[in-house]
Write a protein that holds these residues in place. Structure first.
Motif, PDB file in Angstrom:
ATOM      1  N   HIS A 225      18.578  37.207  21.719  1.00 46.30           N
ATOM      2  CA  HIS A 225      18.086  36.207  22.879  1.00 46.30           C
ATOM      3  C   HIS A 225      19.207  34.893  22.916  1.00 46.30           C
ATOM      4  O   HIS A 225      20.002  35.150  22.006  1.00 46.30           O
ATOM      5  CB  HIS A 225      16.786  35.529  22.475  1.00 46.30           C
ATOM      6  CG  HIS A 225      15.634  36.522  22.138  1.00 46.30           C
ATOM      7  ND1 HIS A 225      15.106  37.222  23.323  1.00 46.30           N
ATOM      8  CD2 HIS A 225      15.111  37.086  21.065  1.00 46.30           C
ATOM      9  CE1 HIS A 225      14.161  38.067  22.792  1.00 46.30           C
ATOM     10  NE2 HIS A 225      13.844  38.193  21.592  1.00 46.30           N
ATOM     11  N   ASP A 226      18.858  34.290  23.941  1.00 38.66           N
ATOM     12  CA  ASP A 226      19.819  33.139  24.029  1.00 38.66           C
ATOM     13  C   ASP A 226      19.622  32.142  22.729  1.00 38.66           C
ATOM     14  O   ASP A 226      18.508  32.012  22.339  1.00 38.66           O
ATOM     15  CB  ASP A 226      19.562  32.431  25.468  1.00 38.66           C
ATOM     16  CG  ASP A 226      20.152  33.343  26.514  1.00 38.66           C
ATOM     17  OD1 ASP A 226      20.886  34.108  26.532  1.00 38.66           O
ATOM     18  OD2 ASP A 226      19.647  32.906  27.537  1.00 38.66           O
ATOM     19  N   HIS A 227      20.580  31.689  22.294  1.00 38.13           N
ATOM     20  CA  HIS A 227      20.507  30.653  21.261  1.00 38.13           C
ATOM     21  C   HIS A 227      21.930  29.685  21.271  1.00 38.13           C
ATOM     22  O   HIS A 227      22.969  30.079  21.768  1.00 38.13           O
ATOM     23  CB  HIS A 227      20.605  31.630  19.849  1.00 38.13           C
ATOM     24  CG  HIS A 227      20.662  30.547  18.868  1.00 38.13           C
ATOM     25  ND1 HIS A 227      19.596  29.964  18.537  1.00 38.13           N
ATOM     26  CD2 HIS A 227      21.557  30.168  18.066  1.00 38.13           C
ATOM     27  CE1 HIS A 227      19.958  29.191  17.185  1.00 38.13           C
ATOM     28  NE2 HIS A 227      21.062  29.519  16.816  1.00 38.13           N
ATOM     29  N   SER A 229      24.325  27.266  19.742  1.00 32.58           N
ATOM     30  CA  SER A 229      25.130  27.230  18.480  1.00 32.58           C
ATOM     31  C   SER A 229      26.125  26.062  18.416  1.00 32.58           C
ATOM     32  O   SER A 229      26.675  25.639  19.377  1.00 32.58           O
ATOM     33  CB  SER A 229      25.989  28.514  18.017  1.00 32.58           C
ATOM     34  OG  SER A 229      24.911  29.749  17.964  1.00 32.58           O
ATOM     35  N   ASP A 437      16.894  25.750  12.516  1.00 29.27           N
ATOM     36  CA  ASP A 437      18.216  25.492  11.826  1.00 29.27           C
ATOM     37  C   ASP A 437      17.984  24.424  10.643  1.00 29.27           C
ATOM     38  O   ASP A 437      17.365  23.526  11.049  1.00 29.27           O
ATOM     39  CB  ASP A 437      19.178  24.988  12.905  1.00 29.27           C
ATOM     40  CG  ASP A 437      19.705  25.769  14.020  1.00 29.27           C
ATOM     41  OD1 ASP A 437      19.669  27.099  13.576  1.00 29.27           O
ATOM     42  OD2 ASP A 437      20.281  25.460  14.831  1.00 29.27           O
ATOM     43  N   LYS A 461      25.968  28.223  24.240  1.00 34.45           N
ATOM     44  CA  LYS A 461      24.970  29.170  24.495  1.00 34.45           C
ATOM     45  C   LYS A 461      25.256  30.765  24.616  1.00 34.45           C
ATOM     46  O   LYS A 461      25.893  30.726  25.658  1.00 34.45           O
ATOM     47  CB  LYS A 461      23.858  28.535  25.870  1.00 34.45           C
ATOM     48  CG  LYS A 461      22.785  29.210  25.876  1.00 34.45           C
ATOM     49  CD  LYS A 461      22.011  28.640  26.973  1.00 34.45           C
ATOM     50  CE  LYS A 461      20.662  29.273  27.372  1.00 34.45           C
ATOM     51  NZ  LYS A 461      19.712  29.035  28.423  1.00 34.45           N
ATOM     52  N   TYR A 464      22.173  35.720  20.565  1.00 34.94           N
ATOM     53  CA  TYR A 464      22.271  35.913  19.310  1.00 34.94           C
ATOM     54  C   TYR A 464      21.351  36.797  18.638  1.00 34.94           C
ATOM     55  O   TYR A 464      19.932  36.805  19.424  1.00 34.94           O
ATOM     56  CB  TYR A 464      22.037  34.263  18.543  1.00 34.94           C
ATOM     57  CG  TYR A 464      22.401  34.326  17.211  1.00 34.94           C
ATOM     58  CD1 TYR A 464      23.703  34.212  16.817  1.00 34.94           C
ATOM     59  CD2 TYR A 464      21.189  34.438  16.225  1.00 34.94           C
ATOM     60  CE1 TYR A 464      23.837  34.247  15.267  1.00 34.94           C
ATOM     61  CE2 TYR A 464      21.540  34.201  14.903  1.00 34.94           C
ATOM     62  CZ  TYR A 464      22.910  33.990  14.519  1.00 34.94           C
ATOM     63  OH  TYR A 464      23.170  34.006  12.985  1.00 34.94           O
ATOM     64  N   HIS A 466      17.765  38.185  16.871  1.00 33.69           N
ATOM     65  CA  HIS A 466      16.630  37.778  16.218  1.00 33.69           C
ATOM     66  C   HIS A 466      15.878  38.681  15.755  1.00 33.69           C
ATOM     67  O   HIS A 466      15.873  39.757  16.068  1.00 33.69           O
ATOM     68  CB  HIS A 466      15.986  36.926  17.376  1.00 33.69           C
ATOM     69  CG  HIS A 466      16.510  35.545  17.835  1.00 33.69           C
ATOM     70  ND1 HIS A 466      17.752  35.304  18.720  1.00 33.69           N
ATOM     71  CD2 HIS A 466      15.959  34.509  17.874  1.00 33.69           C
ATOM     72  CE1 HIS A 466      18.122  34.263  18.978  1.00 33.69           C
ATOM     73  NE2 HIS A 466      16.987  33.679  18.377  1.00 33.69           N
ATOM     74  N   PRO A 473      15.853  33.543  14.585  1.00 34.16           N
ATOM     75  CA  PRO A 473      17.223  34.147  14.336  1.00 34.16           C
ATOM     76  C   PRO A 473      17.414  34.521  12.919  1.00 34.16           C
ATOM     77  O   PRO A 473      16.849  34.151  12.170  1.00 34.16           O
ATOM     78  CB  PRO A 473      18.034  32.808  14.433  1.00 34.16           C
ATOM     79  CG  PRO A 473      17.046  32.034  15.292  1.00 34.16           C
ATOM     80  CD  PRO A 473      15.825  32.154  14.692  1.00 34.16           C
TER      81      PRO A 473
END
Length: 1019
Positions: A225-227, A229, A437, A461, A464, A466, A473
């Motif tokens: 999924h979009d994450h 960082s 986080d 973005k 990442y 999950h 995550p």
């Protein structure tokens, strides 16, 4: 006194004779109890009860005994919630396969199954504990496992009812479940086989780890999924180089990292320069032990000449970067001026850790950071260098070990916290218990900035990994786990091995012998097997089958696995009798070890198996042990076959684990055919989401429209791609179903008048009937081939078109007059009924796999039976002599001409110059000799449903009606002449020519006489 006419009749008698008579009772109109309105939500449960009452599945097995077997092995759904539309798609496809294979003449078995172990169920029980204020760790493990078992059983019962409601036929009374005692025993035996053949080992590697769930995860348990960082550019000061014979681009294997500072020789040309790395995981910097570069990238030293005074990258600093990325790096670092110096060969360089010498760190970071070549490094993003934290990434680990660069550190614990031995950061968390986080990134970045080793930072973005269960995550962390080796030679029972006989080699060889539907599945799973690491099979949880082996320490950090058949048998026998709970009972270790070994020396492994190992082993406790599922000639080119059918994600899931498990223990795949389907999206192509409100629940569709509507949607869709569903699509599906049902209803109604004694031989049939029989030959071939190829969309399209366009809109329309009005003796009428019988007997069986409820309802409407069923029939043979390509070609030409006539009549109807087509007597001009020859031998008025028709072999007048795509045909739509027949409604000058029946045509008069004679005979 009653007045009399000149002929002596009373006024009333004269009025009765001149008034139109009602001949409806003399017509052979359709009669059936098969309702137009389906009422599927009410009717389908009644049929399900009937199938249970007559033991339909049992009857099917008796009917199919002795045939070649086609076994669809059920991929076990997870027993932890109501079914969703994806489940419905999957189970309906499976049922269509099973029913169609049975109709094709196979013994087609279906035994449903459930996956019951693993984290999702365990997580639910823990949630219940938390709600009650209980601590899982204070509950005896056996008690906890029993609660998990009860939870799974409850959902099995719910899902079973929901699957059955879809019309899925199978052995629902005897499913397989991975938590049954016999299954748990066999799963234990399977892992013991890997211990025996040498592939099972305990190692320490970075694995995907769920902080939220406190366990290792397999690739199949991860989704992306979009994450967003935090990214950083970090300076690694060059301190020297390693003396070796390797040149730029050489193999790093064999390079030795210096053990002492004395072994590092200052390299004056690079003194003061920094290698810059870029990472999206700042928290991994404390775990850094090396740097990777690419042999295919050009690097150089760059000097900063202009930069803001408060910048992290200072004027005069030197950085080693990939040429292609230098400008991007300086832009991120706010450097406004730089100068490129000479090209750099990084292969021998050694750096210092950026936190070396930081106050409070002691000597923890006082180690050399060597540079090694890695084929995963590119100059597409970052700096052209990758920092290696071998405890936090597979590529990092593999290169670090292959290059023998040192010992892999342990920096982060199972709760996402830095271990206490990690200075500066001990106790800080990468991630909290809810998957959010922690503060690890912040404290690392602050430490780097304070040490003046930070060059830049940013945000990115990206996709990442999950956990697909917790949706949180995951991280990669080095941890001791149990693995099954992919590239180790497999040991035979006598301990011998064959070079190259590895699990990877067996799996890749097995893939080639499997039929993949669609064919692209072969390439997909091949790529996965080629590139996959060793299989992580251990989980640090409680609910599952344990890795039922004993080990003892060798003293060098490794363990020896106990290999003793007697011990293994005691374990398996106990599991068979008590379930895997036996492993966790007091005194279990010594009980299984017996008197030959001591529990003080040999320790039982309490990790549980990855649930994918459970499901990957299902073939071992279903296909190989159940008499109703055994296949004698599978995998050797024989007629028996086994199919696995699941969503396309199972290339990395069930198909994958089953392939590895079976190849590792049996040397070949457990399946002959693998079919995959896509996922279900909404009408706009979006993933279904409760928050969006676009979820289509199968339970609601069934409640409002019936399961056959869902099944029709499935079979009308291209399952090899993602499918779409929503209100408008379902509305279209309902309309399609209505047309199919009306066709069946008309067939049933007309066949009310069919008598087997009046059957007409093929040779005596009119051309139109023989043309329909020819179409049955074509359809029989198409339907059989499409079902055999699992191309259900093709079956649906062919049957829908035939039933609506060819039967309802053409053949039935043309023949209604003959069927309703012709005399009892009419060959045309009897031939039509004979054809309708042949059509119905095939359609109802062809449709049965797709629409089992409707097919059964229509079959029973014609053939009432206490125990019979359409689902006990195979596809009926269709005589080859019915094929007549020449005749079919002639009727294609006839229908072209007919289309022009219908077009002309439609214009007349729209202009209100005629109402019914029977008011017309068109003149049809046909200048095309081929078309003229075809239509000259038939009754055009009958085919065009007009009262009369005149055929002319010429171009026709200029104002005649024409269609551009049918050249050579022109139509003048004249009105019919004569009187309207009171029985058939045809307009004809012959009406009244029979004095006994003055208001009908001679044909109808003959029909009335025959009917009167028949009724008198019946009296």
């Amino acid at each position: 006194m009653t007045s009399r006419n000149s002929d002596g009749r009373s006024d009333n008698e004269a009025a009765e004779e001149t008034a139109p008579r009602d001949y409806s009772s003399t017509l052979f109109l359709p009669q059936t109890d098969f309702p137009m309105r389906a009422g599927l939500p009410q009717r389908e449960p009644e049929l399900l009860e009937r199938w249970a009452r007559i033991d339909l599945y049992g009857q099917q097995r008796k009917e199919a005994a002795g045939r070649a077997r086609f076994v669809l092995h059920d991929g076990p759904p997870y027993a932890n919630g109501n079914i969703h539309i994806g489940h419905a798609l999957n189970k309906i496809l499976k049922d269509v396969v099973v029913r169609s294979q049975g109709a094709l003449g196979h013994d087609s078995n279906y035994v449903p199954g459930w996956d019951c172990h693993g984290l999702p169920i365990e997580w639910k029980i823990e949630e219940q504990y938390r709600a009650k204020g209980r601590n899982k760790d204070e509950v005896p493990v056996v008690e906890f496992r029993q609660e998990c078992r009860a939870f799974a059983q409850g959902w099995i019962d719910i899902q079973r009812a929901e699957f059955k409601r879809l019309g899925v036929e199978g052995d629902w009374s005897h499913p397989y479940v991975t938590m049954s005692y016999d299954a748990e025993a066999q799963i234990a035996r399977e892992i013991m086989k890997f211990a025996t053949n040498g592939l099972l080992y305990r190692g320490s590697k970075p694995v995907m780890w769920s902080v939220v769930e406190r366990t290792a995860l397999a690739e199949a348990e991860v989704e992306y999924h979009d994450h967003t960082s935090t990214t950083i550019y970090v300076k690694f000061p060059v301190t020297g180089y390693r003396e070796c014979n390797s040149t730029h681009g050489g193999d790093p294997a064999g390079l030795q990292a210096p053990d002492k500072a004395d072994d590092i020789h200052l390299f004056p040309s690079y003194e003061g320069a920094n290698i810059v790395i870029w990472t999206t995981t700042p928290w991994t910097i404390p775990g850094n032990r090396a740097i990777a570069f690419s042999k295919d990238v050009t690097y150089a030293v760059y000097e900063v000449t202009e930069a803001p005074h408060d910048n992290w990258a200072k004027v005069g600093e030197h950085f080693i970067l990939a040429d292609k990325l230098a400008e991007e790096v300086f832009k991120a670092a706010r450097v406004t001026g730089w100068e490129r110096h000479k090209e750099v060969d990084p292969s021998h360089l050694v750096c210092a850790h950026p936190l070396r010498g930081v106050e409070g760190a002691g000597d923890y970071f006082d180690f050399p950071v060597p540079v090694a070549a890695g084929d995963f490094v590119t100059d597409e993003t970052g700096t052209g260098f990758v920092h290696l934290a071998p405890g936090h990434g597979a590529d990092d680990f593999n290169l670090f070990i292959a290059a023998r660069l040192g010992e892999v550190p342990h920096t982060v614990g199972p709760d996402g916290r830095y271990y206490d031995h990690v200075p500066l950061f001990a106790g800080h968390r990468v991630m909290d218990d809810k998957g959010k986080d922690g503060d690890a990134n912040d404290v690392v970045i602050k430490a780097l900035a304070a040490a003046e080793k930070l060059m830049a930072r940013g945000r990115l973005k990206h996709q990442y990994p999950h956990s697909w269960r917790s949706k949180a995550p995951i991280i990669f962390r080095n941890t001791p786990q149990w693995f099954i080796a992919m590239d180790k030679d497999i040991a035979a029972t006598d301990g011998s091995t064959t070079d190259g006989d590895t699990l990877r080699a067996r799996a890749l060889g097995g893939i080639a012998g499997v039929d993949w539907v669609p064919a692209s599945g072969r390439n997909r799973i091949t790529g996965m097997i080629e590139n996959r690491p060793d299989w992580v099979v251990s989980r640090q949880r409680a609910w599952g089958v344990p890795i039922a082996v004993f080990v003892r320490d060798r003293g060098d950090g490794t363990v020896e696995i106990l290999r003793d058949d007697k011990v293994n048998k005691r374990i398996a026998d106990a599991f068979e009798a008590e379930g895997a709970d036996a492993w966790y009972k007091d005194g279990a270790a010594q009980r299984f070890l017996g008197t030959d070994y001591s529990a003080n020396e040999w320790h039982k492994v309490d990790d549980i198996l990855d649930v994918w190992f459970d499901s990957g082993s299902t073939h071992a406790f279903t296909l190989e042990v159940r008499e109703d599922l055994k296949v004698d000639r599978a995998f050797t080119g024989g007629p028996d076959r086994v199919m696995y059918l699941e969503g396309s994600d199972q290339h990395r899931g069930w198909f994958h684990s089953s392939l590895l498990e079976s190849c590792g223990t049996r040397g070949r795949p457990p399946y002959d055919v693998v079919l995959t389907h896509g996922f279900v999206l909404d009408e706009q192509g979006r993933k279904m989401s409760k928050s969006i409100g676009n979820v289509v629940a199968p339970q609601e569709v069934i409640k409002s429209s019936g399961a056959d509507i869902l099944r029709l949607w499935v079979c009308a869709s291209d399952y090899s791609d993602d499918l779409r569903i929503g209100p408008e699509i379902l509305k279209t599906t309902v309309e399609t179903y209505r047309k199919l049902r009306n066709t069946l209803r008309w067939l049933l109604g007309s066949l009310h008048h069919y008598r087997e004694s009046e059957r007409v031989a093929y040779a005596d049939m009119p051309p139109l009937e023989r043309m329909v029989l020819h179409r049955l030959v074509e359809l029989d071939k198409l339907v059989r081939e499409a079902y055999a190829a699992f191309d259900f969309k093709r079956v649906h399209a062919a049957l829908s078109s035939f039933m609506t366009s060819e039967l309802s809109a053409f053949y039935f329309d043309v023949r209604k007059d003959a069927l309703y009005c012709d005399p009892i003796s009419s060959v045309t009428r009897r031939a039509c009924l004979t054809v309708l019988d042949e059509v119905f007997n095939r359609l109802v069986v062809w449709l049965a796999p797709i629409l089992p409820f409707t097919a059964e309802e229509s079959y029973l409407a014609r053939f009432p039976s206490e125990t019979g069923s359409v689902h006990l029939l195979t596809f009926p043979p269709t005589p080859a002599k019915w094929r007549d390509e020449a005749l079919a070609d002639e009727w294609r030409k006839i229908r072209l001409v007919r289309r022009v006539v219908l077009g002309a009549l439609e214009v007349e109807r729209a202009a209100k110059r005629i109402g019914s087509s029977l008011e017309a007597a068109p003149v049809i001009h046909v200048s095309d000799p081929n078309l003229f020859a075809a239509v000259s031998v038939i009754d055009l008025a009958e085919v065009c449903i007009t009262s009369d028709a005149h055929l002319m072999p010429d171009e026709g007048p200029k104002d005649a009606f024409r269609l551009d795509d049918v050249p050579g045909v022109a139509v003048v739509p004249n009105r019919a002449e004569g009187r309207k027949c009171a029985r058939s409604w045809k307009i004809s000058p012959l009406v009244g020519t029979d004095p006994d029946y003055p208001d009908v045509t001679p044909r109808d008069a003959m029909a009335l006489r025959e009917l009167a004679t028949a009724r008198r005979a019946a009296e």
